[in-house]
Scaffold this motif. Structure first.
Motif, short mmCIF file in Angstrom:
data_model
loop_
_atom_site.label_atom_id
_atom_site.label_comp_id
_atom_site.label_asym_id
_atom_site.label_seq_id
_atom_site.Cartn_x
_atom_site.Cartn_y
_atom_site.Cartn_z
N TRP A 23 -2.67 -7.85 -2.39
CA TRP A 23 -3.40 -8.08 -1.16
C TRP A 23 -4.23 -6.87 -0.77
O TRP A 23 -3.81 -5.74 -0.95
CB TRP A 23 -2.43 -8.38 -0.01
N ALA A 24 -5.39 -7.13 -0.16
CA ALA A 24 -6.22 -6.09 0.44
C ALA A 24 -6.15 -6.29 1.95
O ALA A 24 -6.47 -7.36 2.45
CB ALA A 24 -7.66 -6.21 -0.04
N LEU A 25 -5.68 -5.26 2.66
CA LEU A 25 -5.59 -5.30 4.11
C LEU A 25 -6.79 -4.51 4.65
O LEU A 25 -6.84 -3.29 4.54
CB LEU A 25 -4.28 -4.69 4.59
N VAL A 26 -7.72 -5.22 5.22
CA VAL A 26 -8.96 -4.61 5.70
C VAL A 26 -8.77 -4.27 7.17
O VAL A 26 -8.39 -5.13 7.97
CB VAL A 26 -10.15 -5.57 5.50
N TRP A 27 -9.05 -3.01 7.51
CA TRP A 27 -8.79 -2.58 8.88
C TRP A 27 -9.85 -1.62 9.38
O TRP A 27 -10.70 -1.16 8.63
CB TRP A 27 -7.40 -1.96 8.99
N ASP A 36 -18.72 -1.66 12.24
CA ASP A 36 -18.96 -2.18 10.89
C ASP A 36 -18.18 -1.45 9.80
O ASP A 36 -18.13 -1.90 8.66
CB ASP A 36 -20.45 -2.15 10.56
N ARG A 37 -17.54 -0.35 10.12
CA ARG A 37 -16.76 0.43 9.15
C ARG A 37 -15.48 -0.31 8.79
O ARG A 37 -14.79 -0.82 9.66
CB ARG A 37 -16.43 1.80 9.73
N ARG A 38 -15.16 -0.37 7.52
CA ARG A 38 -13.93 -1.02 7.06
C ARG A 38 -13.16 -0.08 6.14
O ARG A 38 -13.74 0.53 5.24
CB ARG A 38 -14.23 -2.32 6.32
N LYS A 39 -11.89 0.04 6.39
CA LYS A 39 -10.97 0.80 5.55
C LYS A 39 -10.07 -0.24 4.88
O LYS A 39 -9.92 -1.35 5.39
CB LYS A 39 -10.12 1.75 6.39
N VAL A 40 -9.46 0.13 3.77
CA VAL A 40 -8.63 -0.83 3.04
C VAL A 40 -7.32 -0.19 2.60
O VAL A 40 -7.32 0.91 2.06
CB VAL A 40 -9.37 -1.37 1.78
N TRP A 41 -6.24 -0.89 2.89
CA TRP A 41 -4.94 -0.57 2.30
C TRP A 41 -4.63 -1.70 1.34
O TRP A 41 -4.97 -2.86 1.60
CB TRP A 41 -3.85 -0.53 3.36
N LEU A 42 -3.97 -1.36 0.26
CA LEU A 42 -3.54 -2.37 -0.70
C LEU A 42 -2.05 -2.61 -0.53
O LEU A 42 -1.31 -1.69 -0.21
CB LEU A 42 -3.85 -1.90 -2.12
N LEU A 61 -5.92 -4.30 12.23
CA LEU A 61 -6.09 -5.25 11.13
C LEU A 61 -7.24 -6.21 11.40
O LEU A 61 -7.30 -6.84 12.46
CB LEU A 61 -4.80 -6.03 10.89
N ARG A 62 -8.16 -6.32 10.45
CA ARG A 62 -9.30 -7.22 10.58
C ARG A 62 -9.13 -8.47 9.72
O ARG A 62 -9.47 -9.55 10.14
CB ARG A 62 -10.60 -6.51 10.20
N GLU A 63 -8.63 -8.29 8.49
CA GLU A 63 -8.38 -9.44 7.63
C GLU A 63 -7.47 -9.06 6.47
O GLU A 63 -7.36 -7.89 6.12
CB GLU A 63 -9.69 -10.04 7.10
N THR A 64 -6.83 -10.06 5.90
CA THR A 64 -5.98 -9.90 4.72
C THR A 64 -6.55 -10.80 3.65
O THR A 64 -6.72 -12.00 3.86
CB THR A 64 -4.53 -10.29 5.04
N VAL A 65 -6.86 -10.21 2.50
CA VAL A 65 -7.54 -10.92 1.43
C VAL A 65 -6.74 -10.78 0.13
O VAL A 65 -6.34 -9.66 -0.22
CB VAL A 65 -8.96 -10.33 1.22
N PRO A 66 -6.53 -11.88 -0.61
CA PRO A 66 -5.89 -11.75 -1.93
C PRO A 66 -6.75 -10.85 -2.83
O PRO A 66 -7.98 -10.92 -2.78
CB PRO A 66 -5.85 -13.17 -2.46
#
Length: 72
Positions: A23-27, A36-42, A61-66
């Motif tokens: 999963w990619a956790l976009v925050w 508009d800045r997005r950081k990502v935790w895996l 948390l903005r979105e969770t993406v496979p």
């Protein structure tokens, strides 16, 4: 130093976890980042809920993406 090309680390961001991320956790921290800045935790399956909860409780948390669909 060797060049690893376009290799991207896909390990879980949870401390000491070496599992492959699913999963990619976009925050975004609105106090520090522009909207508009997005950081990502895996996250691996085991740590997805823990890491998502950490970000959600702070309103980051903005979105969770496979990972298969993530275009980071």
């Amino acid at each position: 130093m060797g060049n690893t090309g376009s290799a991207v680390q896909t390990r879980c961001s949870r401390r000491d976890c070496r599992a492959e991320a699913a999963w990619a956790l976009v925050w975004n921290n609105p106090k520090l980042h522009t909207p508009d800045r997005r950081k990502v935790w895996l996250a691996c399956d085991e740590h997805r809920e823990y890491l998502s909860g950490f970000l959600e409780v702070r309103g980051f948390l903005r979105e969770t993406v496979p990972m298969a669909e993530f275009e980071g």
